[in-house]
Design a protein around this motif. Structure first.
Motif, PDB file in Angstrom:
ATOM      1  N   SER A  24       0.826  -1.202   0.000  1.00 53.75           N
ATOM      2  CA  SER A  24       0.000   0.000   0.000  1.00 53.75           C
ATOM      3  C   SER A  24       0.866   1.259   0.000  1.00 53.75           C
ATOM      4  N   ARG A  25       1.902   1.260   0.818  1.00 56.98           N
ATOM      5  CA  ARG A  25       2.776   2.431   0.880  1.00 56.98           C
ATOM      6  C   ARG A  25       3.499   2.632  -0.447  1.00 56.98           C
ATOM      7  N   GLY A  27       2.407   1.868  -3.373  1.00 58.83           N
ATOM      8  CA  GLY A  27       1.449   2.416  -4.323  1.00 58.83           C
ATOM      9  C   GLY A  27       1.228   3.904  -4.117  1.00 58.83           C
ATOM     10  N   ILE A  28       1.131   4.314  -2.864  1.00 62.35           N
ATOM     11  CA  ILE A  28       0.969   5.745  -2.567  1.00 62.35           C
ATOM     12  C   ILE A  28       2.206   6.518  -3.007  1.00 62.35           C
ATOM     13  N   THR A 190      -4.264  11.737  -1.226  1.00 65.42           N
ATOM     14  CA  THR A 190      -5.036  10.505  -1.334  1.00 65.42           C
ATOM     15  C   THR A 190      -6.337  10.684  -0.549  1.00 65.42           C
ATOM     16  N   GLU A 227      -5.843  -2.618   2.043  1.00 63.01           N
ATOM     17  CA  GLU A 227      -6.520  -2.565   0.743  1.00 63.01           C
ATOM     18  C   GLU A 227      -7.269  -1.236   0.585  1.00 63.01           C
ATOM     19  N   TYR A 229      -6.481   1.639   1.814  1.00 59.50           N
ATOM     20  CA  TYR A 229      -5.541   2.718   1.512  1.00 59.50           C
ATOM     21  C   TYR A 229      -5.141   2.706   0.038  1.00 59.50           C
ATOM     22  N   SER A 230      -5.029   1.529  -0.528  1.00 59.44           N
ATOM     23  CA  SER A 230      -4.748   1.452  -1.965  1.00 59.44           C
ATOM     24  C   SER A 230      -5.901   2.029  -2.776  1.00 59.44           C
ATOM     25  N   ARG A 231      -7.122   1.737  -2.368  1.00 59.17           N
ATOM     26  CA  ARG A 231      -8.294   2.316  -3.031  1.00 59.17           C
ATOM     27  C   ARG A 231      -8.326   3.835  -2.840  1.00 59.17           C
ATOM     28  N   ALA A 233      -5.792   5.776  -2.659  1.00 53.84           N
ATOM     29  CA  ALA A 233      -4.835   6.359  -3.619  1.00 53.84           C
ATOM     30  C   ALA A 233      -5.449   6.454  -5.005  1.00 53.84           C
ATOM     31  N   GLU A 234      -6.209   5.449  -5.378  1.00 52.37           N
ATOM     32  CA  GLU A 234      -6.886   5.457  -6.678  1.00 52.37           C
ATOM     33  C   GLU A 234      -7.894   6.605  -6.776  1.00 52.37           C
TER      34      GLU A 234
END
Length: 240
Positions: A24-25, A27-28, A190, A227, A229-231, A233-234
């Motif tokens: 996750s990090r 990806g951010i 984010t 998960e 946090y990944s969303r 970022a999106e």
């Protein structure tokens, strides 16, 4: 690495958790680097905060649409979330030095005009006050990854429900604040609240599991939050 006295150090040994948060990090970091963090505009931060306020309000029961929030046509819950968003980044120095003060200010913003002045920013009882004090000490002493800390604080504030109103909105605002203060997303670009909204069924289910206590519920919540946090970022304005 967390020290042996760190109250949360053991979380980093839970199966799958370190890799989930590292992913996750990463990806951010890729989002912020590749979109040119130095060239971002204040309007993008404002848009991220607005999107976050809307998503958080919906999770709290608001029926206001994002367009209506932009237009200033708000129900009470959305208005509370927007009030928080306008002052949130000013609390970055506070959350790093006096988390209890940050908790109180965020609830005061949320509850203004909804609960009595004597309830604004104040725990509902002695047990809630004690839990908040413990949570504050944890924030000040732990060295676990910032995303993991933000997830844990979020779940604690929701399940303890220490204030007379708006506990979910407060929890999600503090989560975002920690991501800024701990250097994950210093420009607050984010939208973690939108990540939770996109995964709403899992969000609510995992919070229920966390509230029941036990290692399994905590483990599941942490994996879920990575998960989310990944969303989040999106959902960043940097993606359009």
């Amino acid at each position: 690495m967390p020290t042996t006295s760190d109250p949360l150090a053991w979380l980093t040994s839970l199966e799958g958790v370190p890799s989930a948060y590292a992913g996750s990090r990463d990806g951010i970091d890729v989002l912020l680097r590749d979109r040119g963090l130095r060239r971002t505009r204040p309007e993008q931060t404002g848009e991220s905060l607005l999107r976050g306020a809307h998503a958080s309000a919906v999770l709290e029961g608001s029926e206001s649409s994002l367009d209506s929030v932009r237009a200033g046509d708000l129900d009470e819950t959305a208005a509370a979330a927007v009030r928080i968003s306008t002052e949130l980044l000013g609390l970055v120095p506070v959350i790093t030095s006096s988390p209890l003060q940050a908790f109180a200010r965020v609830h005061t913003l949320a509850g203004k005009g909804v609960v009595g002045d004597d309830a604004l920013g104040r725990p509902v009882d002695a047990e809630a006050a004690a839990r908040l004090a413990t949570l504050s000490r944890t924030i000040l002493t732990t060295e676990v990854p910032a995303l993991m800390l933000a997830a844990l604080v979020h779940a604690e504030l929701v399940t303890v429900a220490p204030f007379a109103s708006h506990n979910g909105v407060v929890a999600r605002a503090i989560e975002r604040l920690l991501l800024v203060a701990r250097g994950v997303d210093q420009a607050s670009l984010t939208v973690p609240e939108a990540g939770h909204l996109a995964l709403r069924a899992a969000y609510e289910s995992n919070l229920r599991g966390y509230s029941r206590g036990g290692r399994a519920g905590l483990h599941s919540w942490l994996l879920y939050a990575a998960e989310a946090y990944s969303r989040g970022a999106e959902a960043s304005p940097l993606n359009g």
